[in-house]
Design a protein around this motif. Sequence first.
Motif, PDB file in Angstrom:
ATOM      1  N   ARG A  43       1.752  -5.353   2.122  1.00 33.44           N
ATOM      2  CA  ARG A  43       1.206  -4.019   2.396  1.00 33.44           C
ATOM      3  C   ARG A  43      -0.299  -4.080   2.212  1.00 33.44           C
ATOM      4  O   ARG A  43      -0.809  -3.824   1.138  1.00 33.44           O
ATOM      5  CB  ARG A  43       1.821  -2.996   1.441  1.00 33.44           C
ATOM      6  CG  ARG A  43       3.323  -2.929   1.560  1.00 33.44           C
ATOM      7  CD  ARG A  43       3.927  -2.134   0.437  1.00 33.44           C
ATOM      8  NE  ARG A  43       5.384  -2.168   0.568  1.00 33.44           N
ATOM      9  CZ  ARG A  43       6.165  -1.195   0.183  1.00 33.44           C
ATOM     10  NH1 ARG A  43       5.673  -0.124  -0.372  1.00 33.44           N
ATOM     11  NH2 ARG A  43       7.469  -1.287   0.332  1.00 33.44           N
ATOM     12  N   TYR A  44      -0.994  -4.453   3.249  1.00 37.32           N
ATOM     13  CA  TYR A  44      -2.440  -4.597   3.181  1.00 37.32           C
ATOM     14  C   TYR A  44      -3.104  -3.291   3.570  1.00 37.32           C
ATOM     15  O   TYR A  44      -2.851  -2.749   4.626  1.00 37.32           O
ATOM     16  CB  TYR A  44      -2.907  -5.721   4.109  1.00 37.32           C
ATOM     17  CG  TYR A  44      -2.271  -7.039   3.759  1.00 37.32           C
ATOM     18  CD1 TYR A  44      -2.624  -7.697   2.596  1.00 37.32           C
ATOM     19  CD2 TYR A  44      -1.311  -7.598   4.577  1.00 37.32           C
ATOM     20  CE1 TYR A  44      -2.036  -8.899   2.264  1.00 37.32           C
ATOM     21  CE2 TYR A  44      -0.718  -8.801   4.251  1.00 37.32           C
ATOM     22  CZ  TYR A  44      -1.080  -9.449   3.096  1.00 37.32           C
ATOM     23  OH  TYR A  44      -0.497 -10.635   2.765  1.00 37.32           O
ATOM     24  N   HIS A  45      -3.959  -2.809   2.719  1.00 35.74           N
ATOM     25  CA  HIS A  45      -4.625  -1.539   2.937  1.00 35.74           C
ATOM     26  C   HIS A  45      -5.849  -1.699   3.826  1.00 35.74           C
ATOM     27  O   HIS A  45      -6.382  -2.790   3.992  1.00 35.74           O
ATOM     28  CB  HIS A  45      -5.048  -0.924   1.600  1.00 35.74           C
ATOM     29  CG  HIS A  45      -3.887  -0.475   0.793  1.00 35.74           C
ATOM     30  ND1 HIS A  45      -3.391   0.802   0.869  1.00 35.74           N
ATOM     31  CD2 HIS A  45      -3.107  -1.120  -0.095  1.00 35.74           C
ATOM     32  CE1 HIS A  45      -2.364   0.919   0.058  1.00 35.74           C
ATOM     33  NE2 HIS A  45      -2.162  -0.238  -0.537  1.00 35.74           N
ATOM     34  N   ASP A  49      -7.621  -4.572   1.021  1.00 35.47           N
ATOM     35  CA  ASP A  49      -7.061  -4.544  -0.329  1.00 35.47           C
ATOM     36  C   ASP A  49      -5.604  -4.997  -0.276  1.00 35.47           C
ATOM     37  O   ASP A  49      -4.807  -4.468   0.487  1.00 35.47           O
ATOM     38  CB  ASP A  49      -7.150  -3.133  -0.902  1.00 35.47           C
ATOM     39  CG  ASP A  49      -6.570  -3.017  -2.304  1.00 35.47           C
ATOM     40  OD1 ASP A  49      -6.326  -4.057  -2.941  1.00 35.47           O
ATOM     41  OD2 ASP A  49      -6.376  -1.878  -2.755  1.00 35.47           O
ATOM     42  N   ARG A  50      -5.252  -5.998  -1.086  1.00 39.26           N
ATOM     43  CA  ARG A  50      -3.900  -6.549  -1.071  1.00 39.26           C
ATOM     44  C   ARG A  50      -3.043  -6.063  -2.232  1.00 39.26           C
ATOM     45  O   ARG A  50      -1.977  -6.597  -2.495  1.00 39.26           O
ATOM     46  CB  ARG A  50      -3.969  -8.072  -1.104  1.00 39.26           C
ATOM     47  CG  ARG A  50      -4.617  -8.648   0.119  1.00 39.26           C
ATOM     48  CD  ARG A  50      -4.614 -10.136   0.044  1.00 39.26           C
ATOM     49  NE  ARG A  50      -5.323 -10.690   1.181  1.00 39.26           N
ATOM     50  CZ  ARG A  50      -5.206 -11.915   1.571  1.00 39.26           C
ATOM     51  NH1 ARG A  50      -4.416 -12.744   0.925  1.00 39.26           N
ATOM     52  NH2 ARG A  50      -5.872 -12.365   2.595  1.00 39.26           N
ATOM     53  N   THR A  51      -3.498  -5.044  -2.930  1.00 35.99           N
ATOM     54  CA  THR A  51      -2.763  -4.526  -4.067  1.00 35.99           C
ATOM     55  C   THR A  51      -1.454  -3.891  -3.597  1.00 35.99           C
ATOM     56  O   THR A  51      -1.439  -3.098  -2.664  1.00 35.99           O
ATOM     57  CB  THR A  51      -3.597  -3.465  -4.806  1.00 35.99           C
ATOM     58  OG1 THR A  51      -4.851  -4.041  -5.166  1.00 35.99           O
ATOM     59  CG2 THR A  51      -2.876  -2.970  -6.039  1.00 35.99           C
ATOM     60  N   PHE A  52      -0.365  -4.240  -4.275  1.00 38.69           N
ATOM     61  CA  PHE A  52       0.921  -3.641  -3.936  1.00 38.69           C
ATOM     62  C   PHE A  52       0.864  -2.150  -4.230  1.00 38.69           C
ATOM     63  O   PHE A  52       0.392  -1.723  -5.273  1.00 38.69           O
ATOM     64  CB  PHE A  52       2.052  -4.285  -4.746  1.00 38.69           C
ATOM     65  CG  PHE A  52       3.392  -3.661  -4.461  1.00 38.69           C
ATOM     66  CD1 PHE A  52       4.095  -4.016  -3.325  1.00 38.69           C
ATOM     67  CD2 PHE A  52       3.927  -2.708  -5.304  1.00 38.69           C
ATOM     68  CE1 PHE A  52       5.325  -3.433  -3.038  1.00 38.69           C
ATOM     69  CE2 PHE A  52       5.151  -2.129  -5.037  1.00 38.69           C
ATOM     70  CZ  PHE A  52       5.854  -2.496  -3.900  1.00 38.69           C
ATOM     71  N   ASP A  53       1.335  -1.352  -3.303  1.00 38.83           N
ATOM     72  CA  ASP A  53       1.312   0.098  -3.436  1.00 38.83           C
ATOM     73  C   ASP A  53       2.682   0.628  -3.055  1.00 38.83           C
ATOM     74  O   ASP A  53       3.084   0.575  -1.896  1.00 38.83           O
ATOM     75  CB  ASP A  53       0.241   0.681  -2.524  1.00 38.83           C
ATOM     76  CG  ASP A  53       0.158   2.187  -2.583  1.00 38.83           C
ATOM     77  OD1 ASP A  53       0.943   2.818  -3.318  1.00 38.83           O
ATOM     78  OD2 ASP A  53      -0.694   2.745  -1.874  1.00 38.83           O
ATOM     79  N   VAL A  54       3.417   1.151  -4.020  1.00 38.11           N
ATOM     80  CA  VAL A  54       4.766   1.645  -3.778  1.00 38.11           C
ATOM     81  C   VAL A  54       4.767   2.809  -2.790  1.00 38.11           C
ATOM     82  O   VAL A  54       5.753   3.044  -2.108  1.00 38.11           O
ATOM     83  CB  VAL A  54       5.462   2.018  -5.110  1.00 38.11           C
ATOM     84  CG1 VAL A  54       4.828   3.257  -5.719  1.00 38.11           C
ATOM     85  CG2 VAL A  54       6.941   2.191  -4.924  1.00 38.11           C
ATOM     86  N   ASP A  55       3.653   3.523  -2.680  1.00 34.27           N
ATOM     87  CA  ASP A  55       3.564   4.671  -1.784  1.00 34.27           C
ATOM     88  C   ASP A  55       3.078   4.318  -0.379  1.00 34.27           C
ATOM     89  O   ASP A  55       2.924   5.200   0.459  1.00 34.27           O
ATOM     90  CB  ASP A  55       2.636   5.736  -2.383  1.00 34.27           C
ATOM     91  CG  ASP A  55       3.203   6.305  -3.671  1.00 34.27           C
ATOM     92  OD1 ASP A  55       4.437   6.504  -3.735  1.00 34.27           O
ATOM     93  OD2 ASP A  55       2.418   6.533  -4.611  1.00 34.27           O
ATOM     94  N   PHE A  56       2.805   3.039  -0.143  1.00 32.61           N
ATOM     95  CA  PHE A  56       2.333   2.618   1.176  1.00 32.61           C
ATOM     96  C   PHE A  56       3.402   2.942   2.210  1.00 32.61           C
ATOM     97  O   PHE A  56       4.559   2.582   2.060  1.00 32.61           O
ATOM     98  CB  PHE A  56       2.060   1.106   1.184  1.00 32.61           C
ATOM     99  CG  PHE A  56       1.370   0.615   2.421  1.00 32.61           C
ATOM    100  CD1 PHE A  56       0.003   0.485   2.454  1.00 32.61           C
ATOM    101  CD2 PHE A  56       2.097   0.270   3.550  1.00 32.61           C
ATOM    102  CE1 PHE A  56      -0.641   0.011   3.594  1.00 32.61           C
ATOM    103  CE2 PHE A  56       1.468  -0.199   4.695  1.00 32.61           C
ATOM    104  CZ  PHE A  56       0.095  -0.322   4.708  1.00 32.61           C
ATOM    105  N   GLU A  60      -0.453   5.187   5.995  1.00 29.26           N
ATOM    106  CA  GLU A  60      -1.371   4.128   5.556  1.00 29.26           C
ATOM    107  C   GLU A  60      -1.380   2.973   6.554  1.00 29.26           C
ATOM    108  O   GLU A  60      -2.433   2.414   6.872  1.00 29.26           O
ATOM    109  CB  GLU A  60      -0.975   3.628   4.166  1.00 29.26           C
ATOM    110  CG  GLU A  60      -1.214   4.630   3.054  1.00 29.26           C
ATOM    111  CD  GLU A  60      -0.153   5.728   2.954  1.00 29.26           C
ATOM    112  OE1 GLU A  60      -0.404   6.709   2.245  1.00 29.26           O
ATOM    113  OE2 GLU A  60       0.927   5.604   3.586  1.00 29.26           O
TER     114      GLU A  60
END
Length: 116
Positions: A43-45, A49-56, A60
């Motif tokens: 889930r790349y923002h 940004d490569r931070t895992f985001d449960v809300d992605f 997004e």
Amino acid sequence: MGHVVVGVDGSDGAAEALRWAVHEAELRDHMVTAVYAWGFIDRYHEGGDRTFDVDFGEDEALAVLDKAVGRALAGGGAPVPVERRVVHDEPASALLRAAEGADLLVVRARGLGGFA
């Protein structure tokens, strides 16, 4: 009218693939669909940004795709319309499904993976 599907993930390689796909589509009078797929982990923002985001989610993902398409085709846009499609699935599976019935599937050999 024919159809070209291209995988877009925000990387420089994907931008090159998109430009090539648009050029080929223009030569053949085809339409283009840019596909961004994200799975459980990848889930790349927007902005890389490569931070895992449960809300992605879809919003997004569409922001990532829109920014990637805009950046790749900056300075004149595309000579053919570029449809945007986001898919929550593993990228390879999503691209193969999106390309069913298409004349051409375009991907670049290297995207946002962690290996040089």
